[in-house]
Design an enzyme around this catalytic site. Structure first.
Site, PDB file in Angstrom:
ATOM      1  N   GLY A 141      -6.725   9.308   7.555  1.00 56.12           N
ATOM      2  CA  GLY A 141      -6.744   9.657   8.981  1.00 56.12           C
ATOM      3  C   GLY A 141      -8.075  10.264   9.375  1.00 56.12           C
ATOM      4  O   GLY A 141      -9.031  10.282   8.598  1.00 56.12           O
TER       5      GLY A 141
ATOM      6  N   GLU B 249      -2.190   6.082  -8.175  1.00 58.07           N
ATOM      7  CA  GLU B 249      -3.078   7.155  -7.704  1.00 58.07           C
ATOM      8  C   GLU B 249      -2.937   8.354  -8.631  1.00 58.07           C
ATOM      9  O   GLU B 249      -1.826   8.800  -8.912  1.00 58.07           O
ATOM     10  CB  GLU B 249      -2.694   7.528  -6.266  1.00 58.07           C
ATOM     11  CG  GLU B 249      -3.579   8.617  -5.657  1.00 58.07           C
ATOM     12  CD  GLU B 249      -3.342   8.754  -4.149  1.00 58.07           C
ATOM     13  OE1 GLU B 249      -3.206   7.716  -3.452  1.00 58.07           O
ATOM     14  OE2 GLU B 249      -3.281   9.908  -3.677  1.00 58.07           O
TER      15      GLU B 249
ATOM     16  N   ASP C 269       0.856  -1.187   0.000  1.00 61.43           N
ATOM     17  CA  ASP C 269       0.000   0.000   0.000  1.00 61.43           C
ATOM     18  C   ASP C 269       0.900   1.248   0.000  1.00 61.43           C
ATOM     19  O   ASP C 269       1.797   1.354   0.835  1.00 61.43           O
ATOM     20  CB  ASP C 269      -0.896  -0.037   1.253  1.00 61.43           C
ATOM     21  CG  ASP C 269      -1.954   1.043   1.245  1.00 61.43           C
ATOM     22  OD1 ASP C 269      -2.438   1.402   0.145  1.00 61.43           O
ATOM     23  OD2 ASP C 269      -2.309   1.523   2.344  1.00 61.43           O
TER      24      ASP C 269
ATOM     25  N   GLY D  81      -8.731   6.371   2.307  1.00 61.06           N
ATOM     26  CA  GLY D  81      -9.246   7.204   3.392  1.00 61.06           C
ATOM     27  C   GLY D  81     -10.677   6.866   3.765  1.00 61.06           C
ATOM     28  O   GLY D  81     -11.507   7.746   3.972  1.00 61.06           O
TER      29      GLY D  81
HETATM   30  P1  13P Z   1      -7.824   5.632   6.644  1.00 65.64           P
HETATM   31  O1  13P Z   1      -6.753   5.354   7.665  1.00 65.64           O
HETATM   32  O2  13P Z   1      -8.234   7.061   6.622  1.00 65.64           O
HETATM   33  O3  13P Z   1      -8.982   4.691   6.758  1.00 65.64           O
HETATM   34  O4  13P Z   1      -7.156   5.391   5.201  1.00 65.64           O
HETATM   35  C1  13P Z   1      -6.552   4.168   4.929  1.00 65.64           C
HETATM   36  C2  13P Z   1      -5.929   4.182   3.593  1.00 65.64           C
HETATM   37  O5  13P Z   1      -6.374   4.830   2.677  1.00 65.64           O
HETATM   38  C3  13P Z   1      -4.724   3.343   3.416  1.00 65.64           C
HETATM   39  O6  13P Z   1      -4.210   3.400   2.139  1.00 65.64           O
END
Ligand code: 13P
Length: 283
Positions: free
Chosen positions: A181, A134, A82, A209
């Site tokens: 976050g 992305e 990731d 996210g």
């Molecule tokens: P969150 O921590 O905001 O859920 O996002 C996770 C994410 O997009 C990891 O790539």
């Protein structure tokens, strides 16, 4: 023995209106909870190891654990890099058995993002590994109140076809209003922008996210073409809260381990269910 690339599942999700979650792993307890949820829901799932965590001293051990765990269940489980930081990091993780990789060159100018993504796609495809990139930039939830600067990072529909056709990328993460976050404020999704992107390309689209969105927001994003949703912060926050409630002076370490795994499992089952992924392992 179901450590597999998630590509087939994401294409299937895109065609059938469900999304597969990527949950970020940071240790064996969260990996146990995620895989237990996939088993309980008979669902496909992605174990996501963040590029920065892969570089930690125990990064390789985590990979070995996640692989063994994925191979022990019949449900399709992908092990995905990731936010991969570079071509080299993508190649090192593929050598260790990752089934899918994300290269995140989203902060670079478009031509450079295309060039770097294309190089990773070429090498990864030769080894049977699918690639996510992305386009636009998904920012941080803590900056959310500065809506103008967030909007500047939104994916530009005019770039999408060129990006996908020149790179050959398998999945595309889009910036349509989510952020990583905790959100400082209310998250808003630009579904009209998502529709426009969806009209231009036919590969699975990815929403980063995920923590902090409502069930309705997730389901409308999926109805408008999202086939993969990344979630991390909510799992950590929920489990930290449950552990602090359970951590009485008498609590044993083993009891607290159970609390953590059960909490991760319960939240992951919730997401699998609202994303429509439950019961989809067999397809
Ligand atoms: P969150 O921590 O905001 O859920 O996002 C996770 C994410 O997009 C990891 O790539």
């Amino acid at each position: 023995m179901a450590l597999v690339s998630i590509k087939h599942q994401l294409v299937r999700g895109m065609q059938n209106g469900y999304a597969v979650p990527l949950f970020n792993i940071v240790d064996s307890l969260i990996a146990d909870g995620i895989v237990a949820a996939a088993q309980a829901q008979n669902a496909p799932v992605i174990l996501g190891l963040y590029g920065g965590h892969f570089e930690l001293p125990n990064g390789r051990q985590q990979v070995a654990y996640a692989r063994a765990l994925a191979e022990s269940v019949p449900q399709p489980v992908s092990l995905m890099l990731d936010h991969g930081a570079s071509f080299e990091q993508c190649m090192r993780t593929i050598q260790l058995g990752f089934t899918d990789v994300m290269l995140d060159a989203s902060k670079l100018p478009l031509d450079e993002n295309i060039a770097q993504t294309k190089a990773v796609v070429r090498a990864a495809h030769a080894m049977g590994v699918a690639v996510e990139a992305e386009l636009g930039h998904v920012g941080m939830g803590s900056d959310y109140q500065d809506a103008e600067s967030l909007r500047k990072g939104f994916t530009r529909p005019d770039d999408v076809e060129r990006f996908v056709s020149e790179t050959g990328v398998d999945f595309l993460a889009v910036a349509i209003g989510t952020a990583h976050g905790a959100y400082a404020g209310e998250p808003h999704l630009a579904l009209d922008l998502l529709d426009e992107i969806r009209r231009r390309v036919d590969i699975p689209l990815v929403l980063h996210g995920g923590s902090g969105l409502s069930t309705e927001q997730f389901q409308s994003a999926i109805a408008h073409g999202i086939a993969k949703v990344n979630v991390a912060t909510d799992l950590f926050m929920t489990t930290a809260r449950r552990l602090s409630e359970a951590a009485t002076p008498e609590a044993s370490y083993f009891a607290l381990q159970r609390v953590a795994v059960e909490s991760f499992q319960e939240r992951c089952e919730h997401y699998l269910s609202i994303f429509g992924a439950s019961g989809q392992a067999g397809g």
